[in-house]
Design an enzyme around this catalytic site. Structure first.
Site, short mmCIF file in Angstrom:
data_model
loop_
_atom_site.label_atom_id
_atom_site.label_comp_id
_atom_site.label_asym_id
_atom_site.label_seq_id
_atom_site.Cartn_x
_atom_site.Cartn_y
_atom_site.Cartn_z
N ARG A 51 7.72 -11.50 -50.36
CA ARG A 51 8.31 -10.48 -49.49
C ARG A 51 7.61 -9.13 -49.65
O ARG A 51 7.25 -8.49 -48.66
CB ARG A 51 9.80 -10.36 -49.79
CG ARG A 51 10.52 -9.34 -48.95
CD ARG A 51 12.00 -9.37 -49.15
NE ARG A 51 12.38 -9.21 -50.53
CZ ARG A 51 13.59 -8.84 -50.92
NH1 ARG A 51 14.54 -8.63 -50.04
NH2 ARG A 51 13.87 -8.69 -52.20
N MET A 76 15.99 -11.18 -39.48
CA MET A 76 16.97 -11.89 -40.30
C MET A 76 16.48 -12.09 -41.73
O MET A 76 16.52 -13.18 -42.28
CB MET A 76 17.29 -13.25 -39.66
CG MET A 76 17.77 -13.15 -38.23
SD MET A 76 19.24 -12.13 -38.04
CE MET A 76 20.45 -13.21 -38.73
N ARG A 77 16.04 -11.01 -42.33
CA ARG A 77 15.53 -11.08 -43.69
C ARG A 77 15.86 -9.77 -44.38
O ARG A 77 15.71 -8.69 -43.79
CB ARG A 77 14.02 -11.30 -43.63
CG ARG A 77 13.38 -11.57 -44.94
CD ARG A 77 11.94 -11.97 -44.73
NE ARG A 77 11.29 -12.09 -46.03
CZ ARG A 77 10.18 -12.71 -46.24
NH1 ARG A 77 9.56 -13.28 -45.25
NH2 ARG A 77 9.66 -12.77 -47.44
N ASN A 93 20.25 -0.79 -38.69
CA ASN A 93 20.48 -2.19 -38.35
C ASN A 93 21.78 -2.28 -37.56
O ASN A 93 22.67 -1.45 -37.71
CB ASN A 93 20.58 -3.05 -39.62
CG ASN A 93 20.64 -4.54 -39.30
OD1 ASN A 93 19.98 -5.02 -38.38
ND2 ASN A 93 21.43 -5.27 -40.06
N HIS A 95 24.89 -5.08 -36.73
CA HIS A 95 25.47 -6.33 -37.23
C HIS A 95 26.70 -6.68 -36.39
O HIS A 95 27.49 -5.80 -36.05
CB HIS A 95 25.88 -6.14 -38.69
CG HIS A 95 26.41 -7.39 -39.31
ND1 HIS A 95 25.60 -8.45 -39.66
CD2 HIS A 95 27.67 -7.77 -39.61
CE1 HIS A 95 26.34 -9.43 -40.16
NE2 HIS A 95 27.60 -9.03 -40.14
N ASP A 127 20.20 -0.21 -46.61
CA ASP A 127 19.91 0.03 -48.02
C ASP A 127 19.57 -1.32 -48.64
O ASP A 127 19.32 -2.29 -47.93
CB ASP A 127 21.06 0.76 -48.73
CG ASP A 127 22.36 -0.02 -48.78
OD1 ASP A 127 22.36 -1.24 -48.47
OD2 ASP A 127 23.38 0.57 -49.13
#
Length: 193
Positions: A51, A76-77, A93, A95, A127
């Site tokens: 990553r 999606m990571r 982001n 959600h 975060d």
């Protein structure tokens, strides 16, 4: 991505420009949509790398753009601390739940399975936690007795498209600050008066 692009074009997000759409997947819908709209795109595939190594390439590619915000949509990571530290307080982001309830994958399924009466969507700063950053804005969507995961997801998505643009405009206005875990309005807000 399309909803944010439309909001920029309409002026709902004033004085903004989408300078780049990036993904780790060449077949991502957002990449194709951005190209159709004449927005520059960048794809850096993972290719089995760790990553941090993969994200270091993204960081190097993004730095010259001097972006004010990075808006995640469908990524999606979890991002590494290295990526988050490279763009502190500048990653958002969205959600499909009213966080902190139902973080992670399958939020709509989780809400129905728990018998929740309301769900919705949340825009938050990113975060190092899973969907745990300070909340910028939320929109409530009732869960109907006959809802399925698909029907609830569709209704939440409609609200996500509206809410993300509103939250981006609010953050870019400079009228918010993070105080502890809360995002509060600072300039001209009713709370301030």
């Amino acid at each position: 991505m399309i909803a944010l692009s439309d909001a920029v074009r309409r002026g709902t997000i004033p004085n903004a420009e989408i300078v780049l759409v990036f993904s780790d997947k060449a077949d991502a819908k957002g990449i194709n949509a951005a190209q159709e709209r004449g927005i520059e795109t960048l794809v850096i595939e993972r290719r089995g790398r760790k990553r941090e190594e993969h994200e270091a390439e993204f960081i190097a590619a993004l730095k010259p753009y001097d972006v004010d915000l990075i808006c995640l949509a469908g990524y999606m990571r979890l991002l590494s601390p290295c990526f988050i530290d490279a763009f502190p307080g500048r990653i958002l982001n969205i959600h499909p739940s009213l966080l902190p309830s139902f973080p992670g994958l399958d939020a709509q399924r989780q809400a129905i399975a728990h018998g929740a009466k309301f769900s919705g969507c949340t825009v938050h700063f990113v975060d190092t936690t899973l969907d745990g950053g300070p909340i910028i804005a939320q929109r409530v969507v009732p869960i109907l007795d006959n809802d399925t995961e698909v029907s609830l997801s569709e209704r939440i998505l409609e609200q996500e498209h509206l809410l993300y643009a509103e939250a981006v405009a609010l953050v870019l206005s400079g009228e918010t600050e993070i105080k502890g875990r809360r995002v509060v309005r600072t300039v001209g807000s009713k709370q301030e008066q």
